[in-house]
Write a protein that holds these residues in place. Sequence first.
Motif, PDB file in Angstrom:
ATOM      1  N   LEU A 259      90.285  61.180 -29.930  1.00 18.19           N
ATOM      2  CA  LEU A 259      89.850  59.805 -30.146  1.00 18.19           C
ATOM      3  C   LEU A 259      89.942  59.061 -28.814  1.00 18.19           C
ATOM      4  CD1 LEU A 259      91.764  59.130 -33.486  1.00 18.19           C
ATOM      5  CD2 LEU A 259      89.352  59.735 -33.223  1.00 18.19           C
ATOM      6  N   PRO A 260      89.362  57.866 -28.711  1.00 14.53           N
ATOM      7  CA  PRO A 260      89.457  57.139 -27.447  1.00 14.53           C
ATOM      8  C   PRO A 260      90.887  56.799 -27.037  1.00 14.53           C
ATOM      9  CG  PRO A 260      87.726  56.214 -28.814  1.00 14.53           C
ATOM     10  CD  PRO A 260      88.465  57.193 -29.670  1.00 14.53           C
ATOM     11  N   THR A 261      91.802  56.757 -27.992  1.00 17.54           N
ATOM     12  CA  THR A 261      93.173  56.355 -27.675  1.00 17.54           C
ATOM     13  C   THR A 261      94.212  57.449 -27.889  1.00 17.54           C
ATOM     14  OG1 THR A 261      93.406  55.473 -29.925  1.00 17.54           O
ATOM     15  CG2 THR A 261      92.711  53.937 -28.202  1.00 17.54           C
ATOM     16  N   SER A 262      93.807  58.632 -28.341  1.00 13.82           N
ATOM     17  CA  SER A 262      94.803  59.674 -28.600  1.00 13.82           C
ATOM     18  C   SER A 262      94.137  61.041 -28.698  1.00 13.82           C
ATOM     19  CB  SER A 262      95.579  59.388 -29.892  1.00 13.82           C
ATOM     20  OG  SER A 262      94.701  59.433 -31.010  1.00 13.82           O
ATOM     21  N   SER A 263      94.956  62.075 -28.560  1.00  9.74           N
ATOM     22  CA  SER A 263      94.486  63.453 -28.690  1.00  9.74           C
ATOM     23  C   SER A 263      95.573  64.302 -29.324  1.00  9.74           C
ATOM     24  CB  SER A 263      94.132  64.046 -27.319  1.00  9.74           C
ATOM     25  OG  SER A 263      93.155  63.283 -26.665  1.00  9.74           O
ATOM     26  N   LYS A 264      95.166  65.313 -30.080  1.00  6.24           N
ATOM     27  CA  LYS A 264      96.080  66.309 -30.618  1.00  6.24           C
ATOM     28  C   LYS A 264      95.542  67.683 -30.224  1.00  6.24           C
ATOM     29  CE  LYS A 264      97.644  63.546 -34.570  1.00  6.24           C
ATOM     30  NZ  LYS A 264      97.738  63.455 -36.064  1.00  6.24           N
ATOM     31  N   PHE A 265      96.418  68.526 -29.684  1.00  8.47           N
ATOM     32  CA  PHE A 265      95.975  69.818 -29.175  1.00  8.47           C
ATOM     33  C   PHE A 265      97.154  70.781 -29.146  1.00  8.47           C
ATOM     34  CE2 PHE A 265      96.929  66.739 -25.914  1.00  8.47           C
ATOM     35  CZ  PHE A 265      97.812  67.380 -25.067  1.00  8.47           C
ATOM     36  N   THR A 266      96.852  72.048 -28.884  1.00  7.18           N
ATOM     37  CA  THR A 266      97.872  73.096 -28.864  1.00  7.18           C
ATOM     38  C   THR A 266      97.830  73.820 -27.528  1.00  7.18           C
ATOM     39  OG1 THR A 266      97.623  73.411 -31.250  1.00  7.18           O
ATOM     40  CG2 THR A 266      98.736  75.167 -30.026  1.00  7.18           C
ATOM     41  N   ILE A 267      99.019  73.969 -26.912  1.00  2.13           N
ATOM     42  CA  ILE A 267      99.154  74.723 -25.663  1.00  2.13           C
ATOM     43  C   ILE A 267     100.132  75.865 -25.918  1.00  2.13           C
ATOM     44  CG2 ILE A 267      99.841  74.692 -23.235  1.00  2.13           C
ATOM     45  CD1 ILE A 267      99.301  71.704 -23.174  1.00  2.13           C
ATOM     46  N   ASP A 268      99.685  77.079 -25.666  1.00  2.00           N
ATOM     47  CA  ASP A 268     100.554  78.258 -25.817  1.00  2.00           C
ATOM     48  C   ASP A 268     101.298  78.263 -27.152  1.00  2.00           C
ATOM     49  OD1 ASP A 268      99.709  78.927 -23.308  1.00  2.00           O
ATOM     50  OD2 ASP A 268     101.585  78.461 -22.282  1.00  2.00           O
ATOM     51  N   GLY A 269     100.611  77.813 -28.218  1.00  2.00           N
ATOM     52  CA  GLY A 269     101.210  77.817 -29.542  1.00  2.00           C
ATOM     53  C   GLY A 269     102.032  76.595 -29.885  1.00  2.00           C
ATOM     54  N   GLN A 270     102.245  75.675 -28.934  1.00  2.00           N
ATOM     55  CA  GLN A 270     103.034  74.471 -29.171  1.00  2.00           C
ATOM     56  C   GLN A 270     102.103  73.291 -29.415  1.00  2.00           C
ATOM     57  OE1 GLN A 270     106.562  73.765 -29.239  1.00  2.00           O
ATOM     58  NE2 GLN A 270     105.711  71.837 -29.991  1.00  2.00           N
ATOM     59  N   ALA A 271     102.319  72.558 -30.506  1.00  2.00           N
ATOM     60  CA  ALA A 271     101.494  71.396 -30.828  1.00  2.00           C
ATOM     61  C   ALA A 271     101.893  70.202 -29.973  1.00  2.00           C
ATOM     62  CB  ALA A 271     101.635  71.048 -32.307  1.00  2.00           C
ATOM     63  N   GLY A 278      90.570  61.322 -24.272  1.00  2.00           N
ATOM     64  CA  GLY A 278      89.753  61.992 -23.276  1.00  2.00           C
ATOM     65  C   GLY A 278      90.101  63.441 -23.044  1.00  2.00           C
ATOM     66  N   LEU A 279      89.075  64.290 -22.977  1.00  2.00           N
ATOM     67  CA  LEU A 279      89.280  65.702 -22.691  1.00  2.00           C
ATOM     68  C   LEU A 279      89.944  65.896 -21.334  1.00  2.00           C
ATOM     69  CD1 LEU A 279      88.739  68.671 -23.520  1.00  2.00           C
ATOM     70  CD2 LEU A 279      86.498  68.463 -22.422  1.00  2.00           C
ATOM     71  N   TYR A 280      89.564  65.052 -20.373  1.00  2.00           N
ATOM     72  CA  TYR A 280      90.141  65.173 -19.031  1.00  2.00           C
ATOM     73  C   TYR A 280      91.641  64.930 -19.034  1.00  2.00           C
ATOM     74  CZ  TYR A 280      89.602  60.036 -19.044  1.00  2.00           C
ATOM     75  OH  TYR A 280      89.658  58.696 -19.362  1.00  2.00           O
ATOM     76  N   ASN A 281      92.127  64.103 -19.972  1.00  2.00           N
ATOM     77  CA  ASN A 281      93.565  63.864 -20.049  1.00  2.00           C
ATOM     78  C   ASN A 281      94.311  65.009 -20.726  1.00  2.00           C
ATOM     79  OD1 ASN A 281      93.924  61.397 -18.653  1.00  2.00           O
ATOM     80  ND2 ASN A 281      92.937  60.327 -20.349  1.00  2.00           N
ATOM     81  N   ILE A 282      93.606  65.807 -21.534  1.00  2.00           N
ATOM     82  CA  ILE A 282      94.223  67.034 -22.049  1.00  2.00           C
ATOM     83  C   ILE A 282      94.467  67.990 -20.883  1.00  2.00           C
ATOM     84  CG2 ILE A 282      93.914  69.033 -23.558  1.00  2.00           C
ATOM     85  CD1 ILE A 282      92.388  67.287 -25.484  1.00  2.00           C
ATOM     86  N   TYR A 283      93.540  68.045 -19.954  1.00  2.00           N
ATOM     87  CA  TYR A 283      93.767  68.838 -18.739  1.00  2.00           C
ATOM     88  C   TYR A 283      94.996  68.339 -17.979  1.00  2.00           C
ATOM     89  CZ  TYR A 283      89.692  71.957 -18.310  1.00  2.00           C
ATOM     90  OH  TYR A 283      88.780  72.971 -18.462  1.00  2.00           O
ATOM     91  N   ASN A 284      95.150  67.011 -17.881  1.00  2.00           N
ATOM     92  CA  ASN A 284      96.317  66.459 -17.175  1.00  2.00           C
ATOM     93  C   ASN A 284      97.613  66.860 -17.871  1.00  2.00           C
ATOM     94  OD1 ASN A 284      94.544  65.197 -15.403  1.00  2.00           O
ATOM     95  ND2 ASN A 284      94.540  63.279 -16.537  1.00  2.00           N
ATOM     96  N   ALA A 285      97.608  66.806 -19.200  1.00  2.00           N
ATOM     97  CA  ALA A 285      98.789  67.224 -19.951  1.00  2.00           C
ATOM     98  C   ALA A 285      99.054  68.721 -19.771  1.00  2.00           C
ATOM     99  CB  ALA A 285      98.613  66.894 -21.435  1.00  2.00           C
ATOM    100  N   LEU A 286      97.987  69.512 -19.729  1.00  2.00           N
ATOM    101  CA  LEU A 286      98.129  70.953 -19.524  1.00  2.00           C
ATOM    102  C   LEU A 286      98.723  71.244 -18.146  1.00  2.00           C
ATOM    103  CD1 LEU A 286      97.615  73.916 -20.287  1.00  2.00           C
ATOM    104  CD2 LEU A 286      95.231  73.608 -19.557  1.00  2.00           C
ATOM    105  N   ALA A 287      98.302  70.500 -17.136  1.00  2.00           N
ATOM    106  CA  ALA A 287      98.878  70.667 -15.794  1.00  2.00           C
ATOM    107  C   ALA A 287     100.372  70.361 -15.813  1.00  2.00           C
ATOM    108  CB  ALA A 287      98.156  69.768 -14.797  1.00  2.00           C
ATOM    109  N   ALA A 288     100.744  69.284 -16.497  1.00  2.00           N
ATOM    110  CA  ALA A 288     102.162  68.932 -16.592  1.00  2.00           C
ATOM    111  C   ALA A 288     102.942  70.012 -17.340  1.00  2.00           C
ATOM    112  CB  ALA A 288     102.320  67.580 -17.293  1.00  2.00           C
ATOM    113  N   TYR A 289     102.344  70.560 -18.394  1.00  2.00           N
ATOM    114  CA  TYR A 289     102.974  71.653 -19.137  1.00  2.00           C
ATOM    115  C   TYR A 289     103.201  72.850 -18.221  1.00  2.00           C
ATOM    116  CZ  TYR A 289     103.572  75.377 -22.599  1.00  2.00           C
ATOM    117  OH  TYR A 289     104.056  76.447 -23.315  1.00  2.00           O
TER     118      TYR A 289
END
Length: 458
Positions: A259-271, A278-289
């Motif tokens: 959504l414009p204000t939030s995202s839910k996703f899974t990295i390496d099995g962790q929710a 934004g999809l680009y911010n999922i990338y930012n979270a993945l980098a931090a992970y």
Amino acid sequence: MRGRLITATKHSAKAETAALAGRGAYWFLHTFLKGGSSLPGKIASRIDPDVLSQLGQDYDVIVVTGTNGKTLTTNLVVKVLRQKYDEILTNPTGSNMMQGIITAFLAQPKKGHGRGIAVLEVDEANVAPVAKYLHPKAFVLTNIFRDQMDRYGEFYTTYQKILDGIALAPDALVIANGDAPIFSSRELVNPKAYFGFQSEGTDDLVAPPNTDGVLCPVCNHILHYHLITYSNLGDFFCPNCGFSRPELTNTVTNVEEMLPTSSKFTIDGQAFSLQIGGLYNIYNALAAYAVGAAFDVSPTQMAEALTYDEKVFGRQEVVQVGDKAVTLILVKNPVGLNQVLDMIQNETEPFAFGTLLNANYADGIDTSWIWDGNFEELVQSHKASSYLVGGERYQDIAYRLKVAGVPDDQLQVQPDLGKVIDALPQFKEKKVYLLATYTAILQLRKKLAEGGYLKAGF
């Protein structure tokens, strides 16, 4: 031997004098003017050009660099590492050139006796100078796109600036976006970890011809993809020379909601749940992970760290102006702009749309990049029915929106930022998405602070 000791003592005294002067300047500027993100560092480096070496000697340094996402990724890395480490220094204002980085050390004197961690957002052209003095333990590479051509040139030139810094720290771990073809195109002696989006498909796709980095960085053939996330990012391969995406260490395995204000996703099995869109911010979270994984922070600790609702300066920062919720979003190049335009079209409620365009050194003086923005898609979606433009180059962006199809009677032109603020409550929509270049956001936030809409400073 005695001569070397005298020289070292002189250097130490010079650095201490520089640090003292810089800290004094920071105290004054921060206390009385609510600023001081770079000038103290400039003062200190004038006294001792090598002052950063002494300031950073007790820190393990993580450099975060790339075209888009540096500020938020840095912020998220700090939140992740705080789950395990007590003392973390960073440059939260986004002042990411040498004087701003020196200021970060001046503003946060070391407290403990052991080694601290410094997580630093670093401008691409400043990676080598920073690495020279701080000898980083890790480099985090977000992406490289065409950006501020007057400063960087083409993005291969930008990558070379980063590589020059990495070469100064051959033992540092390079944590790179594996979906970006450029980051695996050169051999590095450094240990490496790649992050990206999982792909199990067999599709044979090509990116649009005007996409940055559409050519194979090894043989210049057109790149193909099994998965394209956005721009030139994804599961790439070259049918001509065999160059392909490297093996990923950490992966986004599923995106449940965007959504414009939030995202839910899974990295390496962790929710994960991130209160920013934004999809680009999922990338930012993945980098931090990926950084957290390299520094032994557990997935559950990282999920807790990233579940927060604190907005970073200019990164979907929401300001209440009258009864309008105004979302400020930094834009500075075509790829980032188009990702923001895609994101806000997921909005389920009517909204007003504004763009503030400046062309100062920190913005990039060439405004031609706005013609690569997909404003036509926004207009044709009819998600916005009110438009506003402003900033020092308001004529450029007003003309761009008119060409995109915005009717004259739906477009407000407000060169004065004070009048921009006055115009916001007049919109019929309750939500306003206001996109702005870096110095335009700085100027607008100052006006908003003067009007009591937000706190002064950062």
